[in-house]
Design an enzyme around this catalytic site. Structure first.
Site, mmCIF file in Angstrom:
data_model
loop_
_atom_site.group_PDB
_atom_site.id
_atom_site.type_symbol
_atom_site.label_atom_id
_atom_site.label_comp_id
_atom_site.label_asym_id
_atom_site.label_seq_id
_atom_site.Cartn_x
_atom_site.Cartn_y
_atom_site.Cartn_z
ATOM 1 C CD1 TRP A 102 -2.307 -2.120 1.763
ATOM 2 C CD2 TRP A 102 -3.067 -1.056 -0.048
ATOM 3 N NE1 TRP A 102 -3.372 -2.833 1.270
ATOM 4 C CE2 TRP A 102 -3.854 -2.202 0.169
ATOM 5 C CE3 TRP A 102 -3.353 -0.232 -1.135
ATOM 6 C CZ2 TRP A 102 -4.924 -2.555 -0.660
ATOM 7 C CZ3 TRP A 102 -4.418 -0.576 -1.966
ATOM 8 C CH2 TRP A 102 -5.182 -1.717 -1.729
ATOM 9 C CG ASP A 172 -2.992 4.099 4.167
ATOM 10 O OD1 ASP A 172 -4.005 3.952 4.888
ATOM 11 O OD2 ASP A 172 -2.796 3.446 3.122
ATOM 12 C CE LYS A 196 -8.689 -2.873 4.276
ATOM 13 N NZ LYS A 196 -7.817 -1.973 3.519
HETATM 14 C C1 LIG Z 1 -7.318 -1.546 2.263
HETATM 15 C C2 LIG Z 1 -6.218 -0.557 2.266
HETATM 16 C C3 LIG Z 1 -6.149 0.470 1.314
HETATM 17 C C4 LIG Z 1 -7.157 0.611 0.198
HETATM 18 O O1 LIG Z 1 -8.320 1.102 0.727
HETATM 19 P P1 LIG Z 1 -9.562 1.570 -0.213
HETATM 20 O O2 LIG Z 1 -10.461 2.205 0.795
HETATM 21 O O3 LIG Z 1 -10.102 0.358 -0.841
HETATM 22 O O4 LIG Z 1 -9.042 2.551 -1.184
HETATM 23 C C5 LIG Z 1 -5.117 1.378 1.416
HETATM 24 N N1 LIG Z 1 -4.212 1.306 2.404
HETATM 25 C C6 LIG Z 1 -4.247 0.332 3.334
HETATM 26 C C7 LIG Z 1 -3.203 0.286 4.394
HETATM 27 C C8 LIG Z 1 -5.250 -0.626 3.296
HETATM 28 O O5 LIG Z 1 -5.287 -1.597 4.227
#
Ligand SMILES: *Cc1c(COP(=O)(O)O)cnc(C)c1O
Length: 360
Positions: A102, A172, A196
């Site tokens: 990511w 993030d 999540k």
């Molecule tokens: C799942 C995830 C993403 C992508 O998330 P979306 O909401 O589908 O864009 C980005 N970064 C991390 C760390 C993730 O776990």
């Protein structure tokens, strides 16, 4: 019906008590005779709900007063673009620390908007390990430094906050937000997709320090512009009302169960149980160094692909769902977010022991 435990990485488990409450008030929310999905987002009832939602989140996450809380759309990937559009407007370059999938994807997306320098901070010699977190010597030449606190696919988590001196730090936190205490004052921007650890997909939490709002580049679409969204209560367009409502229920639920401090204790206890079991045998392997083992996503594998496939198939039959690892990595992954009870981890370990005995 056998008890089901859902180890999905995302969209992921939502606390049962929250789903039951949503079910109970689905047809008649706040004595309105309709569901929360069918009323105006600008009406008093919805506005009161989001005010309370933000208040609960601020209390839960200890968000300082000089930060705005936004609830946006477009997921974490939307923020991969929104961050450079809002922040990369002075020095014209950004530093991306990369320790997995990511953080790498975030860097690629940002490169469409600004100059991006990447530093690989993942040491994969033997065990996956993040071995550099001090960037204070170079960080200030950048508009911001971006990293991902928890790499969801590999299960690599960074518990210490990188040192970037006076530079703006952006994180993030999609897969470990609200799992443990964070000193928010060290960050410029924190963002996370809800699916999540907060609620359903479709809504994205963005926490921005006040002084970073209002510098977006001119062509930034309104829905991505932090200043526009902050001024309009995150409602420059119709928000995902049901997802927002569910997140509010999750925040309230966490608050009434001891807040983040208690959640962190539960999460650490669950992770420790599983990693101790992984350490105790040679049938399963985990390739993350002790200090970077994620307390949210636990990855493991047997010695071969066929056995992994058999494990996932038999686990599913035993009520342990969604243990298949991400396709870029293979193997297995148990996502044990806030909503996973310790009984789920205990059931997983019992199954792993039995499977190892039968297949050793
Ligand atoms: C799942 C995830 C993403 C992508 O998330 P979306 O909401 O589908 O864009 C980005 N970064 C991390 C760390 C993730 O776990």
């Amino acid at each position: 019906m056998t008890q089901i435990f859902n180890f999905s990485a995302g969209p992921a488990m939502i606390p049962t008590a929250v789903l039951e409450q949503a079910q109970a008030e689905l047809l008649n929310w706040q004595e309105q005779g309709t569901s929360v999905m069918e009323i105006s987002h600008r009406g008093k009832y919805f506005m009161d709900m989001i005010t309370q939602c933000e208040k609960d989140l601020r209390q839960l996450f200890h968000i300082p007063d000089n930060y705005k809380v936004l609830f946006l759309q477009g997921g974490a990937r939307g923020q991969f673009a929104a961050v450079p559009m809002n922040l990369a407007n002075n020095k014209g370059k950004a530093l991306y620390l990369v320790n997995g999938h990511w953080s790498s994807v975030a860097a690629k997306e940002a490169a469409s908007f600004t100059q991006v320098d990447e530093i690989n901070i993942l040491n994969s010699d033997r065990m996956l390990r993040v071995d550099r977190l001090d960037f204070s010597d170079i960080a200030e030449q950048y508009d911001y430094v971006h990293y991902c606190t928890n790499e969801t696919i590999s299960g690599v988590e960074i518990f210490d906050v990188p040192n970037v001196g006076n530079a703006v730090l952006v994180a993030d936190m999609s897969s470990d937000i609200l799992s443990r205490h964070i000193d928010i004052s060290k960050f410029g921007v924190i963002y996370a997709g809800a699916q999540k650890n907060m609620g359903p997909s479709g809504i994205t939490l963005v926490i921005v320090r006040d002084d970073l709002i209002g510098n977006a580049r001119q062509e930034t679409p309104s829905i991505w512009n932090y200043a526009v969204q902050a001024k309009s209560d995150s409602m420059i367009n119709t928000p995902p009302t049901f997802a927002w409502y569910l997140c509010g229920l999750v925040f309230k639920h966490l608050l009434t169960h001891g807040g983040l401090e208690a959640a962190e204790q539960r999460n650490r206890a669950k992770a420790e149980l599983l990693y101790n079991y992984l350490n105790s045998n040679t049938f399963y392997h985990n390739y993350v160094a002790e200090e970077n083992r994620s307390i949210m996503n636990v990855t493991f594998t047997t010695d071969n692909h066929e056995l992994n496939a058999k494990f996932v198939a038999e686990a599913t039959k035993a009520g342990l769902q969604a243990l298949k690892g991400h396709k870029v990595l293979g193997g297995m992954r148990a996502s044990i977010y806030n909503a996973m009870p310790i009984e789920g981890v205990q059931a997983l370990i019992a199954f792993m022991q039995k499977f190892a005995q039968e297949n050793a």
